[in-house]
Design a protein around this motif. Structure first.
Motif, PDB file in Angstrom:
ATOM      1  N   THR A 209       4.660   6.415   6.756  1.00 17.52           N
ATOM      2  CA  THR A 209       3.543   6.086   5.868  1.00 17.52           C
ATOM      3  C   THR A 209       3.328   4.575   5.815  1.00 17.52           C
ATOM      4  N   THR A 210       4.428   3.848   5.781  1.00 15.26           N
ATOM      5  CA  THR A 210       4.357   2.396   5.671  1.00 15.26           C
ATOM      6  C   THR A 210       3.859   1.748   6.951  1.00 15.26           C
TER       7      THR A 210
ATOM      8  N   ARG B 125       0.828  -1.216   0.000  1.00 15.14           N
ATOM      9  CA  ARG B 125       0.000   0.000   0.000  1.00 15.14           C
ATOM     10  C   ARG B 125       0.855   1.256   0.000  1.00 15.14           C
ATOM     11  N   ALA B 126       1.909   1.244   0.824  1.00 18.36           N
ATOM     12  CA  ALA B 126       2.786   2.420   0.914  1.00 18.36           C
ATOM     13  C   ALA B 126       3.525   2.649  -0.401  1.00 18.36           C
TER      14      ALA B 126
ATOM     15  N   VAL C 172       8.482   8.042   4.562  1.00 17.03           N
ATOM     16  CA  VAL C 172       8.239   6.746   3.928  1.00 17.03           C
ATOM     17  C   VAL C 172       8.012   5.682   5.003  1.00 17.03           C
TER      18      VAL C 172
ATOM     19  N   LYS D  71       1.055   4.210  -2.819  1.00 14.69           N
ATOM     20  CA  LYS D  71       0.753   5.590  -2.437  1.00 14.69           C
ATOM     21  C   LYS D  71       1.927   6.502  -2.735  1.00 14.69           C
ATOM     22  N   LEU D  72       3.114   6.116  -2.308  1.00 15.91           N
ATOM     23  CA  LEU D  72       4.289   6.961  -2.504  1.00 15.91           C
ATOM     24  C   LEU D  72       4.644   7.087  -3.989  1.00 15.91           C
TER      25      LEU D  72
END
Length: 105
Positions: free
Chosen positions: A66-67, A40-41, A63, A44-45
């Motif tokens: 977010t993860t 997912r991260a 990062v 998104k990134l």
């Protein structure tokens, strides 16, 4: 996946699993959730990438946060302990700041 040292304050007592927001204490489940969070991260990134992003210490912490923020309270923060996972030793915590400064200069 194994985290060491199991005696540290980031692990459940008498365990080698890190304390997590979901209170998961089964290795297989924690591993699967971490994999899902990574996917997912990355998506998104990747979608947020643009020419204005500065790849620096702040971004690296973003990062990580977010993860792993859905799972760990320490996501995106510098470690204060040494850990390894499986056969991989992560950078010693005492060197994180200086190594990151060197990498990003």
């Amino acid at each position: 996946m194994k985290y060491y040292p199991p005696s540290n304050h980031i692990y459940y007592e008498n365990s080698d699993l890190p304390i997590n927001k979901l209170e998961i204490k089964e290795l297989e489940i924690l591993t699967e959730i971490e994999k899902e969070l990574l996917v997912r991260a990355y998506e998104k990134l990747h979608n947020e990438l643009n020419e204005n992003i500065e790849f620096d210490e702040k971004y690296l912490c973003k990062v990580h946060e977010t993860t792993f923020a859905p799972l760990y309270t320490w996501a995106g923060k510098y470690r204060t302990v040494n850990i390894s996972k499986d056969e991989s030793m992560f950078c010693p915590y005492i060197n994180l700041d200086s190594f990151l400064k060197e990498i990003f200069k």
